[in-house]
Design a protein around this motif. Structure first.
Motif, PDB file in Angstrom:
ATOM      1  N   ARG A  11       1.079  -1.282   0.000  1.00 22.95           N
ATOM      2  CA  ARG A  11      -0.112   0.123   0.013  1.00 22.95           C
ATOM      3  C   ARG A  11       0.683   1.177   0.094  1.00 22.95           C
ATOM      4  O   ARG A  11       0.498   2.231  -0.742  1.00 22.95           O
ATOM      5  N   LEU A  12       2.164   1.144   0.792  1.00 22.10           N
ATOM      6  CA  LEU A  12       2.781   2.436   1.102  1.00 22.10           C
ATOM      7  C   LEU A  12       3.512   2.543  -0.434  1.00 22.10           C
ATOM      8  O   LEU A  12       3.699   3.873  -0.889  1.00 22.10           O
ATOM      9  N   TYR A  13       3.991   1.488  -1.041  1.00 17.23           N
ATOM     10  CA  TYR A  13       4.525   1.465  -2.468  1.00 17.23           C
ATOM     11  C   TYR A  13       3.565   2.003  -3.314  1.00 17.23           C
ATOM     12  O   TYR A  13       3.897   3.066  -4.204  1.00 17.23           O
ATOM     13  N   ALA A  14       2.525   1.828  -3.387  1.00 17.30           N
ATOM     14  CA  ALA A  14       1.378   2.192  -4.175  1.00 17.30           C
ATOM     15  C   ALA A  14       1.127   3.720  -4.015  1.00 17.30           C
ATOM     16  O   ALA A  14       0.904   4.145  -4.925  1.00 17.30           O
ATOM     17  N   ARG A  15       1.145   4.193  -2.994  1.00 14.14           N
ATOM     18  CA  ARG A  15       0.907   5.553  -2.861  1.00 14.14           C
ATOM     19  C   ARG A  15       2.084   6.343  -3.172  1.00 14.14           C
ATOM     20  O   ARG A  15       1.730   7.277  -3.664  1.00 14.14           O
ATOM     21  N   LEU A  18       1.922   6.644  -6.953  1.00 12.45           N
ATOM     22  CA  LEU A  18       0.664   7.604  -7.126  1.00 12.45           C
ATOM     23  C   LEU A  18       1.021   8.779  -6.683  1.00 12.45           C
ATOM     24  O   LEU A  18       0.187   9.776  -7.177  1.00 12.45           O
ATOM     25  N   GLY A  19       2.178   9.010  -6.105  1.00 14.19           N
ATOM     26  CA  GLY A  19       2.236  10.593  -5.449  1.00 14.19           C
ATOM     27  C   GLY A  19       1.324  11.100  -4.581  1.00 14.19           C
ATOM     28  O   GLY A  19       1.055  12.045  -4.384  1.00 14.19           O
ATOM     29  N   GLU A  20       0.760  10.092  -3.922  1.00 13.31           N
ATOM     30  CA  GLU A  20      -0.064  10.509  -2.746  1.00 13.31           C
ATOM     31  C   GLU A  20       0.324  10.281  -1.297  1.00 13.31           C
ATOM     32  O   GLU A  20      -0.389  10.202  -0.307  1.00 13.31           O
ATOM     33  N   LEU A  21       1.507  10.178  -1.230  1.00 14.24           N
ATOM     34  CA  LEU A  21       2.214  10.049   0.185  1.00 14.24           C
ATOM     35  C   LEU A  21       2.615  11.438   0.483  1.00 14.24           C
ATOM     36  O   LEU A  21       3.858  11.614   0.213  1.00 14.24           O
ATOM     37  N   PRO A  22       2.240  12.269   1.268  1.00 19.65           N
ATOM     38  CA  PRO A  22       2.564  13.399   1.841  1.00 19.65           C
ATOM     39  C   PRO A  22       4.163  13.367   2.726  1.00 19.65           C
ATOM     40  O   PRO A  22       4.454  12.429   3.365  1.00 19.65           O
ATOM     41  N   PRO A  23       4.979  14.188   2.371  1.00 17.94           N
ATOM     42  CA  PRO A  23       6.490  14.102   3.086  1.00 17.94           C
ATOM     43  C   PRO A  23       6.095  13.900   4.836  1.00 17.94           C
ATOM     44  O   PRO A  23       6.835  13.124   5.109  1.00 17.94           O
ATOM     45  N   ARG A  53      10.949   8.606  -4.726  1.00 13.07           N
ATOM     46  CA  ARG A  53      10.529   8.098  -6.230  1.00 13.07           C
ATOM     47  C   ARG A  53      10.546   6.843  -6.419  1.00 13.07           C
ATOM     48  O   ARG A  53      11.445   5.942  -5.817  1.00 13.07           O
ATOM     49  N   ALA A  54       9.641   6.160  -6.940  1.00 15.48           N
ATOM     50  CA  ALA A  54       9.730   4.878  -7.191  1.00 15.48           C
ATOM     51  C   ALA A  54      10.158   4.398  -8.596  1.00 15.48           C
ATOM     52  O   ALA A  54       9.547   5.068  -9.503  1.00 15.48           O
ATOM     53  N   GLY A  55      11.118   3.666  -8.458  1.00 14.96           N
ATOM     54  CA  GLY A  55      11.951   3.481  -9.626  1.00 14.96           C
ATOM     55  C   GLY A  55      11.541   2.154 -10.219  1.00 14.96           C
ATOM     56  O   GLY A  55      11.524   1.283 -10.024  1.00 14.96           O
ATOM     57  N   PRO A  56      10.895   2.550 -11.642  1.00 13.14           N
ATOM     58  CA  PRO A  56      10.591   1.213 -12.430  1.00 13.14           C
ATOM     59  C   PRO A  56      11.560   0.276 -12.968  1.00 13.14           C
ATOM     60  O   PRO A  56      11.484  -0.898 -13.442  1.00 13.14           O
ATOM     61  N   GLU A  57      12.850   0.758 -12.985  1.00 14.53           N
ATOM     62  CA  GLU A  57      14.115   0.027 -13.298  1.00 14.53           C
ATOM     63  C   GLU A  57      13.997  -1.359 -12.809  1.00 14.53           C
ATOM     64  O   GLU A  57      14.390  -2.161 -13.361  1.00 14.53           O
ATOM     65  N   VAL A  58      13.738  -1.566 -11.472  1.00  8.60           N
ATOM     66  CA  VAL A  58      13.906  -2.871 -10.767  1.00  8.60           C
ATOM     67  C   VAL A  58      12.861  -3.857 -11.583  1.00  8.60           C
ATOM     68  O   VAL A  58      13.140  -4.954 -11.630  1.00  8.60           O
ATOM     69  N   PHE A  59      11.741  -3.478 -12.096  1.00 10.92           N
ATOM     70  CA  PHE A  59      10.707  -4.221 -12.803  1.00 10.92           C
ATOM     71  C   PHE A  59      11.574  -4.661 -14.316  1.00 10.92           C
ATOM     72  O   PHE A  59      11.345  -5.749 -14.561  1.00 10.92           O
ATOM     73  N   ARG A  60      12.113  -3.649 -15.002  1.00 15.64           N
ATOM     74  CA  ARG A  60      12.618  -4.076 -16.090  1.00 15.64           C
ATOM     75  C   ARG A  60      13.699  -4.993 -16.035  1.00 15.64           C
ATOM     76  O   ARG A  60      13.956  -6.002 -16.615  1.00 15.64           O
ATOM     77  N   ARG A  61      14.531  -4.869 -15.079  1.00 14.64           N
ATOM     78  CA  ARG A  61      15.554  -5.883 -14.562  1.00 14.64           C
ATOM     79  C   ARG A  61      14.847  -7.371 -14.239  1.00 14.64           C
ATOM     80  O   ARG A  61      15.719  -8.349 -14.565  1.00 14.64           O
ATOM     81  N   ALA A  62      13.921  -7.171 -13.440  1.00 12.55           N
ATOM     82  CA  ALA A  62      13.475  -8.499 -13.145  1.00 12.55           C
ATOM     83  C   ALA A  62      12.863  -9.401 -14.313  1.00 12.55           C
ATOM     84  O   ALA A  62      12.789 -10.526 -14.166  1.00 12.55           O
ATOM     85  N   ARG A  63      12.532  -8.581 -15.333  1.00 11.33           N
ATOM     86  CA  ARG A  63      12.065  -9.435 -16.652  1.00 11.33           C
ATOM     87  C   ARG A  63      12.971  -9.963 -17.169  1.00 11.33           C
ATOM     88  O   ARG A  63      12.641 -10.807 -18.049  1.00 11.33           O
ATOM     89  N   THR A  64      14.211  -9.426 -17.061  1.00 10.61           N
ATOM     90  CA  THR A  64      15.106 -10.263 -17.973  1.00 10.61           C
ATOM     91  C   THR A  64      15.969 -11.351 -17.073  1.00 10.61           C
ATOM     92  O   THR A  64      15.808 -11.414 -15.709  1.00 10.61           O
ATOM     93  N   ALA A  65      16.327 -12.126 -18.083  1.00 13.81           N
ATOM     94  CA  ALA A  65      17.157 -13.513 -17.342  1.00 13.81           C
ATOM     95  C   ALA A  65      18.571 -13.235 -17.013  1.00 13.81           C
ATOM     96  O   ALA A  65      19.304 -14.383 -16.642  1.00 13.81           O
ATOM     97  N   GLU A  66      19.140 -12.063 -17.638  1.00 19.54           N
ATOM     98  CA  GLU A  66      20.396 -11.841 -17.409  1.00 19.54           C
ATOM     99  C   GLU A  66      20.925 -11.762 -15.962  1.00 19.54           C
ATOM    100  O   GLU A  66      20.036 -11.148 -15.317  1.00 19.54           O
ATOM    101  N   PRO A  67      22.010 -12.201 -15.554  1.00 22.85           N
ATOM    102  CA  PRO A  67      22.578 -11.935 -14.463  1.00 22.85           C
ATOM    103  C   PRO A  67      22.723 -10.540 -13.781  1.00 22.85           C
ATOM    104  O   PRO A  67      22.735  -9.729 -14.759  1.00 22.85           O
ATOM    105  N   VAL A  68      22.300 -10.327 -12.617  1.00 18.82           N
ATOM    106  CA  VAL A  68      22.428  -9.034 -11.903  1.00 18.82           C
ATOM    107  C   VAL A  68      23.798  -9.131 -11.265  1.00 18.82           C
ATOM    108  O   VAL A  68      24.045  -9.777 -10.464  1.00 18.82           O
ATOM    109  N   ASN A  69      24.657  -8.036 -11.814  1.00 19.11           N
ATOM    110  CA  ASN A  69      26.089  -7.838 -10.915  1.00 19.11           C
ATOM    111  C   ASN A  69      26.896  -9.197 -10.812  1.00 19.11           C
ATOM    112  O   ASN A  69      27.270  -9.731 -10.123  1.00 19.11           O
ATOM    113  N   GLY A  70      26.485 -10.070 -12.036  1.00 22.15           N
ATOM    114  CA  GLY A  70      27.131 -11.361 -12.255  1.00 22.15           C
ATOM    115  C   GLY A  70      26.564 -12.562 -11.526  1.00 22.15           C
ATOM    116  O   GLY A  70      27.079 -13.633 -11.582  1.00 22.15           O
ATOM    117  N   VAL A  71      25.520 -12.173 -10.800  1.00 26.07           N
ATOM    118  CA  VAL A  71      24.636 -13.233 -10.072  1.00 26.07           C
ATOM    119  C   VAL A  71      23.668 -13.929 -10.937  1.00 26.07           C
ATOM    120  O   VAL A  71      22.827 -12.945 -11.431  1.00 26.07           O
TER     121      VAL A  71
END
Length: 156
Positions: A11-15, A18-23, A53-71
């Motif tokens: 829920r926190l991540y979704a907020r 969506l930009g709905e989490l006040p500082p 900021r929620a970074g969408p990059e993590v989902f792009r990396r998760a889609r690939t089967a490529e190793p992450v940092n050699g792992v």
């Protein structure tokens, strides 16, 4: 993805997305605890101005089967910031992890002292005795009878 398994954290991540989490709400003790896990997982980053900021990059990396940092992709959940966070309990997964470690940390044409093996293993985890023992049991390192030297076995 396991960081989003907790409903409160999701829920926190979704907020944040969506930009709905006040500082001021992001600075509450409950939110800080959950934010720490989201930040550690790479799902959220705190910008210089203190905003989130929620970074969408993590989902792009998760889609690939490529190793992450050699792992290998299926083993990345056992690592954080380049260090092994837990030794897998399941023997098949543990063996795959140990194969990865011996392939990356040791040369096949070299003999290592116990101290050198420990130093290499310590770069990824503090329980070097357990990792060393598992590597020997799984046949990924061969230990001399007197315990003085270790080497990667030669496979035909």
């Amino acid at each position: 993805m396991s960081a989003l398994a907790d409903p409160e954290r999701l829920r926190l991540y979704a907020r944040i997305v969506l930009g709905e989490l006040p500082p001021r709400e992001a600075d509450s003790p409950a939110a800080r605890k959950q934010l720490g896990k989201l930040i550690a997982a790479g799902l959220v980053e705190r910008l210089d101005d203190g905003s989130l900021r929620a970074g969408p990059e993590v989902f792009r990396r998760a889609r690939t089967a490529e190793p992450v940092n050699g792992v290998p992709r299926h083993l990345t959940g056992f690592f954080a910031r380049g260090r092994l966070t837990a030794i897998p309990v399941r023997p098949t997964v543990r063996h795959e992890l140990l194969v990865h470690l011996t392939d990356t940390l040791f040369d096949a044409d070299r003999t290592y002292s116990e101290r050198e093996v420990n130093e290499a293993l310590r770069t990824v985890h503090d329980d070097t005795a357990a990792l060393r023992r598992y590597c020997v049991i799984d046949g990924l390192l061969v230990r001399e009878q007197d315990g003085s030297d270790y080497r990667v076995p030669q496979h035909a």
